[in-house]
Design a protein around this motif. Sequence first.
Motif, PDB file in Angstrom:
ATOM      1  N   SER A 181     -10.805  23.190  -6.462  1.00 14.26           N
ATOM      2  CA  SER A 181     -11.798  23.978  -7.179  1.00 14.26           C
ATOM      3  C   SER A 181     -11.815  23.717  -8.597  1.00 14.26           C
ATOM      4  O   SER A 181     -10.636  23.483  -9.304  1.00 14.26           O
ATOM      5  CB  SER A 181     -11.682  25.431  -7.214  1.00 14.26           C
ATOM      6  N   SER A 232     -13.202  26.077 -10.766  1.00 12.46           N
ATOM      7  CA  SER A 232     -13.551  27.171 -11.372  1.00 12.46           C
ATOM      8  C   SER A 232     -12.102  27.990 -11.443  1.00 12.46           C
ATOM      9  O   SER A 232     -12.189  28.686 -12.366  1.00 12.46           O
ATOM     10  CB  SER A 232     -14.146  27.941 -10.222  1.00 12.46           C
ATOM     11  N   LYS A 270     -14.171  20.722 -14.353  1.00  9.55           N
ATOM     12  CA  LYS A 270     -15.412  21.152 -14.371  1.00  9.55           C
ATOM     13  C   LYS A 270     -16.569  20.363 -15.126  1.00  9.55           C
ATOM     14  O   LYS A 270     -17.487  19.586 -14.830  1.00  9.55           O
ATOM     15  CB  LYS A 270     -15.842  22.485 -14.678  1.00  9.55           C
TER      16      LYS A 270
END
Length: 426
Positions: free
Chosen positions: A113, A115, A135
């Motif tokens: 991920s 996040s 990101k």
Amino acid sequence: MRFIHTADIHLDSPLHGLSAYPDAPAEQLRGATREAFRQLISVAIEERVDFVVIAGDLYDGDWPDFNTGLFFCAEMGRLQRAGIPAFVLFGNHDAESQMTRSLRLPDNVRRFSASECEVHTIEALKVALHGRSFKKRDTPENLLASYGPAIRGYVNIGVLHTALEGHVDHASYAPCTLEQLHAQGYDYWALGHVHEHQVWTGRSTICFPGNLQGRSIRETGRRGAVMVTIDGDGPPQVERLFVDVLRWEHLDLDVSACEDLDAVGRATGQGLARLLECDAQVPRAVRVTLRGESAAHGELFQRGGELRAHVLAEIAALGPERLWLEKVKLATRAPAPADTLDALDAAAPSALLGADALADLQALLAEARHDDALLKELRDDFAQMLGKAPDLANELPLLRQVREGDLSALFDAVLPGLLARLAARE
């Protein structure tokens, strides 16, 4: 337990520096990053590794062609059929890629991920992999702060795309220190972003595998990934895997003993042959840099086209399918003027232009160093030339000095060649 750690694959990234070479294998150049990755997956399957870790920069920015992503899916499918999972962390280049955001990957591929730090476990092996993807491309903060503690009873592997600290050749993304990595308490750190292979040992084993395939003359030497073996309570053992399919080399050659262009050509051929002694099956793209204080200095600069032809002839003899010439760079120096004069006079004592005349000419050129009007005219002429071709100064250290107003090195370089040319004509 064994796994492969790779990073900085840059699938379908172009190889730079050989487009001007008429016989360069265009198809091989275009497919080099794919073929290197295909070979790596073949090694994973043949060696029956437990899993594969990709620590960022799988892609190379926002490519509009989804064929790159489809190729990756096909290779992951090969792993899936062999029962091998892959753990993929996305780095700064992947963060820009449409394929990263939207392409569905086979079920054996587990992404980290962007996040938060995510932990993937393999219960049968008691392995925990901790990682956090980028990101966005510009990630200046220390992502390590979001990584959790080591899980007791598991082999803990951290996956991180980072410049660490002090790698000035790479953008300072997700910076952290070696001390911080060791303090996290993981067994192994699978890093990416820095394209040179490096390993640190201690409380943790920390590794940059280097990029999979060199893409320009700035990425020379053998390239690939690493095989990591963990056996019992001992530290992880790291073994390099070389899968590059086209290698960039820099032949830095001292030609101080070479008296003329032919001798330089022979010495270059011998140096090129030495490059092929290791991994002879891997084709090379070579930059040749000639150095040293050589009597051939003036001739090399005067006959640059012939010099390149001499190097190409040596390559043709060794095997043009194995070697391609990226560039020939001259960084030689002229012998001291007095030595040059003695050598010329000894070589041609009966020349019409004798030692006395050469000495007079040498004296005149020495006086020119202090002729303000001449120096101003030379500076103006060079400024006009470099204004039309600014990259020239980056190619020749001598012209960089001229651009900065220092003409002394120019006189040192020109004098021996001028005297040699005059004596040779006589």
